[in-house]
Design a protein around this motif. Structure first.
Motif, PDB file in Angstrom:
ATOM      1  N   VAL A  98     -74.976 129.632  -4.557  1.00 28.59           N
ATOM      2  CA  VAL A  98     -73.577 128.600  -4.474  1.00 28.59           C
ATOM      3  C   VAL A  98     -72.492 129.823  -4.597  1.00 28.59           C
ATOM      4  O   VAL A  98     -71.398 129.930  -4.256  1.00 28.59           O
ATOM      5  N   LEU A  99     -72.816 131.052  -5.466  1.00 25.85           N
ATOM      6  CA  LEU A  99     -71.891 132.194  -6.020  1.00 25.85           C
ATOM      7  C   LEU A  99     -71.558 132.840  -4.518  1.00 25.85           C
ATOM      8  O   LEU A  99     -70.471 133.373  -4.229  1.00 25.85           O
ATOM      9  N   PHE A 100     -72.634 133.102  -3.631  1.00 26.41           N
ATOM     10  CA  PHE A 100     -72.368 133.776  -2.373  1.00 26.41           C
ATOM     11  C   PHE A 100     -71.480 132.992  -1.203  1.00 26.41           C
ATOM     12  O   PHE A 100     -70.826 133.389  -0.524  1.00 26.41           O
ATOM     13  N   THR A 101     -71.661 131.328  -1.514  1.00 27.38           N
ATOM     14  CA  THR A 101     -70.711 130.662  -0.640  1.00 27.38           C
ATOM     15  C   THR A 101     -69.425 130.806  -1.310  1.00 27.38           C
ATOM     16  O   THR A 101     -68.288 130.942  -0.178  1.00 27.38           O
ATOM     17  N   GLN A 102     -68.906 130.925  -2.697  1.00 30.94           N
ATOM     18  CA  GLN A 102     -67.849 131.126  -3.018  1.00 30.94           C
ATOM     19  C   GLN A 102     -67.262 132.461  -2.668  1.00 30.94           C
ATOM     20  O   GLN A 102     -65.929 132.518  -2.445  1.00 30.94           O
ATOM     21  N   ALA A 103     -68.196 133.345  -2.456  1.00 27.03           N
ATOM     22  CA  ALA A 103     -67.693 134.804  -2.054  1.00 27.03           C
ATOM     23  C   ALA A 103     -67.274 134.733  -0.534  1.00 27.03           C
ATOM     24  O   ALA A 103     -66.270 135.221  -0.281  1.00 27.03           O
ATOM     25  N   GLY A 104     -67.934 133.826   0.136  1.00 27.65           N
ATOM     26  CA  GLY A 104     -67.547 133.929   1.542  1.00 27.65           C
ATOM     27  C   GLY A 104     -66.396 133.249   1.975  1.00 27.65           C
ATOM     28  O   GLY A 104     -65.554 133.671   2.609  1.00 27.65           O
ATOM     29  N   ASP A 105     -66.062 132.117   0.950  1.00 25.56           N
ATOM     30  CA  ASP A 105     -64.559 131.464   1.020  1.00 25.56           C
ATOM     31  C   ASP A 105     -63.621 132.561   0.590  1.00 25.56           C
ATOM     32  O   ASP A 105     -62.472 132.446   1.124  1.00 25.56           O
ATOM     33  N   MET A 106     -63.875 133.344  -0.262  1.00 25.80           N
ATOM     34  CA  MET A 106     -62.873 134.188  -0.760  1.00 25.80           C
ATOM     35  C   MET A 106     -62.654 135.464   0.221  1.00 25.80           C
ATOM     36  O   MET A 106     -61.469 135.942   0.432  1.00 25.80           O
ATOM     37  N   TRP A 107     -63.778 135.855   0.913  1.00 25.90           N
ATOM     38  CA  TRP A 107     -63.486 136.776   1.886  1.00 25.90           C
ATOM     39  C   TRP A 107     -62.667 136.303   3.059  1.00 25.90           C
ATOM     40  O   TRP A 107     -61.819 136.835   3.674  1.00 25.90           O
TER      41      TRP A 107
ATOM     42  N   PHE B 107     -49.382 143.495  -0.526  1.00 26.14           N
ATOM     43  CA  PHE B 107     -50.308 144.240  -0.804  1.00 26.14           C
ATOM     44  C   PHE B 107     -51.255 144.227  -1.992  1.00 26.14           C
ATOM     45  O   PHE B 107     -52.505 144.375  -1.943  1.00 26.14           O
ATOM     46  N   ASN B 108     -50.523 143.909  -3.369  1.00 22.86           N
ATOM     47  CA  ASN B 108     -51.180 143.897  -4.290  1.00 22.86           C
ATOM     48  C   ASN B 108     -51.895 142.670  -4.479  1.00 22.86           C
ATOM     49  O   ASN B 108     -53.098 142.833  -4.904  1.00 22.86           O
ATOM     50  N   LYS B 109     -51.553 141.522  -3.948  1.00 21.38           N
ATOM     51  CA  LYS B 109     -52.373 140.330  -3.887  1.00 21.38           C
ATOM     52  C   LYS B 109     -53.535 140.408  -3.059  1.00 21.38           C
ATOM     53  O   LYS B 109     -54.699 139.987  -3.288  1.00 21.38           O
ATOM     54  N   MET B 110     -53.512 141.311  -1.815  1.00 15.28           N
ATOM     55  CA  MET B 110     -54.793 141.589  -1.003  1.00 15.28           C
ATOM     56  C   MET B 110     -55.639 142.414  -2.111  1.00 15.28           C
ATOM     57  O   MET B 110     -56.780 142.017  -1.729  1.00 15.28           O
ATOM     58  N   GLY B 111     -55.243 143.507  -2.395  1.00 19.05           N
ATOM     59  CA  GLY B 111     -56.139 144.335  -3.340  1.00 19.05           C
ATOM     60  C   GLY B 111     -56.900 143.489  -4.260  1.00 19.05           C
ATOM     61  O   GLY B 111     -58.012 143.716  -4.780  1.00 19.05           O
ATOM     62  N   ASP B 112     -56.014 142.613  -4.844  1.00 15.45           N
ATOM     63  CA  ASP B 112     -56.511 141.503  -6.107  1.00 15.45           C
ATOM     64  C   ASP B 112     -57.775 140.667  -5.537  1.00 15.45           C
ATOM     65  O   ASP B 112     -58.642 140.557  -6.274  1.00 15.45           O
ATOM     66  N   TYR B 113     -57.510 140.132  -3.992  1.00 17.06           N
ATOM     67  CA  TYR B 113     -58.487 139.487  -3.667  1.00 17.06           C
ATOM     68  C   TYR B 113     -60.066 140.214  -3.884  1.00 17.06           C
ATOM     69  O   TYR B 113     -60.896 139.462  -4.047  1.00 17.06           O
ATOM     70  N   LEU B 114     -59.960 141.537  -3.333  1.00 14.72           N
ATOM     71  CA  LEU B 114     -61.245 142.072  -3.170  1.00 14.72           C
ATOM     72  C   LEU B 114     -61.628 142.596  -4.650  1.00 14.72           C
ATOM     73  O   LEU B 114     -63.003 142.447  -4.725  1.00 14.72           O
ATOM     74  N   LEU B 115     -60.767 142.777  -5.641  1.00 15.95           N
ATOM     75  CA  LEU B 115     -61.289 142.935  -6.905  1.00 15.95           C
ATOM     76  C   LEU B 115     -61.972 141.636  -7.560  1.00 15.95           C
ATOM     77  O   LEU B 115     -63.115 141.870  -8.199  1.00 15.95           O
ATOM     78  N   GLU B 116     -61.323 140.601  -7.006  1.00 17.11           N
ATOM     79  CA  GLU B 116     -62.277 139.111  -7.652  1.00 17.11           C
ATOM     80  C   GLU B 116     -63.174 139.220  -6.932  1.00 17.11           C
ATOM     81  O   GLU B 116     -64.670 138.622  -7.394  1.00 17.11           O
ATOM     82  N   ILE B 117     -63.533 139.405  -5.691  1.00 11.71           N
ATOM     83  CA  ILE B 117     -64.717 139.264  -4.789  1.00 11.71           C
ATOM     84  C   ILE B 117     -65.569 140.329  -5.341  1.00 11.71           C
ATOM     85  O   ILE B 117     -66.884 139.823  -5.516  1.00 11.71           O
ATOM     86  N   ALA B 118     -65.219 141.496  -5.649  1.00  5.64           N
ATOM     87  CA  ALA B 118     -66.143 142.422  -6.338  1.00  5.64           C
ATOM     88  C   ALA B 118     -66.847 141.851  -7.690  1.00  5.64           C
ATOM     89  O   ALA B 118     -68.189 141.955  -7.839  1.00  5.64           O
ATOM     90  N   GLU B 119     -66.245 141.259  -8.480  1.00  5.61           N
ATOM     91  CA  GLU B 119     -66.593 140.900  -9.815  1.00  5.61           C
ATOM     92  C   GLU B 119     -67.539 139.494  -9.451  1.00  5.61           C
ATOM     93  O   GLU B 119     -68.532 139.308 -10.137  1.00  5.61           O
ATOM     94  N   LEU B 120     -67.298 138.762  -8.456  1.00  6.17           N
ATOM     95  CA  LEU B 120     -68.077 137.646  -8.474  1.00  6.17           C
ATOM     96  C   LEU B 120     -69.577 138.055  -7.643  1.00  6.17           C
ATOM     97  O   LEU B 120     -70.579 137.454  -8.242  1.00  6.17           O
TER      98      LEU B 120
END
Length: 337
Positions: A280-289, A310-323
Motif C-alpha cells: 500500500v505504501l508503494f501505491t501511495q508513492a506512485g500517486d505522489m510521483w 519550485f519549493n513545492k516541487m522539491g517538497d514533493y520529492l522530500l515527502e516521497i523520499a520519506e515514504l
C-alpha cells in the motif's frame, strides 16, 4: 523461422520481456510484477554529468539488462547474452536463434521504431522487445508495451539494434537457455533475494545520487534550480524528469505501482510477512510521483513558475523520499516466516 511464443502486453518493456521469455519455463507463473520485483527493478538515480536529450540522466529503474539477468539468476536459469561489433554477425546470430526455436530479447533505440507514435520517439537506447519469428525479410516483434505484435524488416530492425548515442545497444541480444524448470520453492527464494537486493539499492548505496538519498538530494536541488540555472534551463530539467518518469519506460509512478503489485503477488507465496500491507505504501508513492509530475508539467509549460512553485516541487520529492524510506525499512526488518 517460427518459435513457440505468446505475446502478452505489459506495463514496462524489460519486465514484460523478462516475464514473456520466462513464461514457458515457469508455466506462466513468472508474471511481470514478479519479474520486476525478483529483478530488484525499483530504483532512483539523478546523474547530471550524463546528458540524455540535453537534460540530466534521471532513472526510476535499475540499469538496462539487470531485471532480466537478476531474475533469471535468482530462478537458476542460465542465460545467453551477446553484443556485436558487426551488424552482419548480429543478424546472422539472430537468425540462428530463431531457426533453433529461441525467441530472443533485444535492446534497441526508440527513435526509429516504426510502430511507435512520433510523439514518443526520443533518442533513448534502453528499450527492450522480443523477436520471435522471421518471414522472408520481415521479423515478427513482440513489444510488451504494445497491445499487439508488430513487423519490422531487416533494415528497420538493424537500425534500432545499432542505434548510436548513450547506452548504445550494439546489437545486444539475450535469452534463457531451454530446459530450466521453475518451482514454487525457487520462486519463494527468488522473491526474498529480490526484496533484499532492492532494499540495499534504495537504502545503502553510498553517496547522494541514488536510492532514497538520491530522491532527497534531488528534491533539495530542485528548490535551487530557479536561481542557479535560470528559469528556461530549470524548465528543461523538469521536462526531462517528467519525460523519464511518465513517458519513457513507464517511469517513477508506474514502477511504484508495479512494485506494489509484486508485493501483493509475493504475499501469496510468503504469507505472514506483511507484504500486502507494505504494498500500500508503494501505491501511495506512485500517486505522489504522479502528483509531482503534474506540478512539474505546470512549471515547464509556463502556467506556474515562482520560487514557491519550485519549493513545492522539491517538497514533493522530500515527502516521497520519506515514504519510500519507511516502506523499504519495513521490508528490511522482515523476519521471514
Amino acid at each position: 523461422m517460427k518459435t513457440d511464443f505468446e505475446h502478452r502486453q505489459g506495463a514496462h518493456c524489460e519486465s514484460g520481456v523478462t516475464s514473456n521469455l520466462l513464461s514457458i519455463a515457469s508455466n506462466g507463473k513468472i508474471t511481470e510484477p514478479l519479474a520486476f520485483g525478483i529483478g530488484a527493478g525499483l530504483f532512483f538515480a539523478y546523474i547530471p554529468l550524463i546528458k540524455i536529450n540535453n537534460g540530466p540522466a534521471i532513472a526510476f529503474r535499475t540499469l538496462p539488462g539487470y531485471i532480466f539477468n537478476r531474475t533469471a539468476k535468482s530462478l537458476g536459469i542460465p542465460v545467453i547474452s551477446k553484443k556485436f561489433s558487426s551488424k552482419q554477425k548480429a543478424e546472422a546470430y539472430l537468425n540462428d536463434c530463431l531457426e533453433a526455436g529461441n525467441p530472443v530479447g533485444c535492446q534497441v533505440g526508440v527513435y526509429y521504431l516504426p510502430y511507435f507514435p512520433k510523439e514518443y520517439r526520443f533518442h533513448f537506447n534502453a528499450h527492450n522487445l522480443i523477436v520471435y519469428a522471421k518471414e522472408g525479410d520481415n521479423y515478427l516483434v513482440s513489444d510488451p508495451i504494445m497491445e499487439t505484435t508488430n513487423v519490422m524488416d531487416s533494415y528497420q530492425l538493424e537500425r534500432v539494434r545499432f542505434a548510436k548515442g548513450a547506452l548504445a545497444p550494439k546489437g545486444h541480444i539475450y535469452y534463457p537457455k531451454q530446459g530450466a524448470i521453475i518451482t514454487d520453492d525457487t520462486i519463494k527464494q527468488a522473491i526474498k533475494s529480490g526484496i533484499k537486493k532492492n532494499v540495499y539499492n534504495m537504502l545503502n548505496i553510498p553517496g547522494s545520487f541514488a536510492g532514497i538519498s538520491g530522491i532527497r538530494n534531488t528534491g533539495k536541488k530542485i528548490k535551487k534550480w530557479r536561481d542557479k540555472l535560470g528559469i528556461e534551463k530549470s524548465k528543461l530539467y523538469l521536462a526531462q524528469m517528467v519525460r523519464m518518469q511518465e513517458e519513457i519506460g513507464t517511469g517513477g509512478g508506474g514502477f511504484r505501482y508495479i512494485y506494489a503489485a509484486f508485493l501483493q503477488e509475493a504475499d501469496a507465496y510468503l504469507p505472514g510477512n506483511e507484504l500486502a500491507e507494505i504494498s500500500v505504501l508503494f501505491t501511495q508513492a506512485g500517486d505522489m510521483w504522479r502528483t509531482a509530475a503534474v506540478h512539474a508539467a505546470g512549471i515547464y509549460k509556463g502556467r506556474i513558475g515562482s520560487q514557491e512553485d519550485f519549493n513545492k516541487m522539491g517538497d514533493y520529492l522530500l515527502e516521497i523520499a520519506e515514504l519510500e524510506k519507511n516502506a523499504f525499512e519495513r521490508l528490511k526488518n522482515i523476519k521471514w516466516q
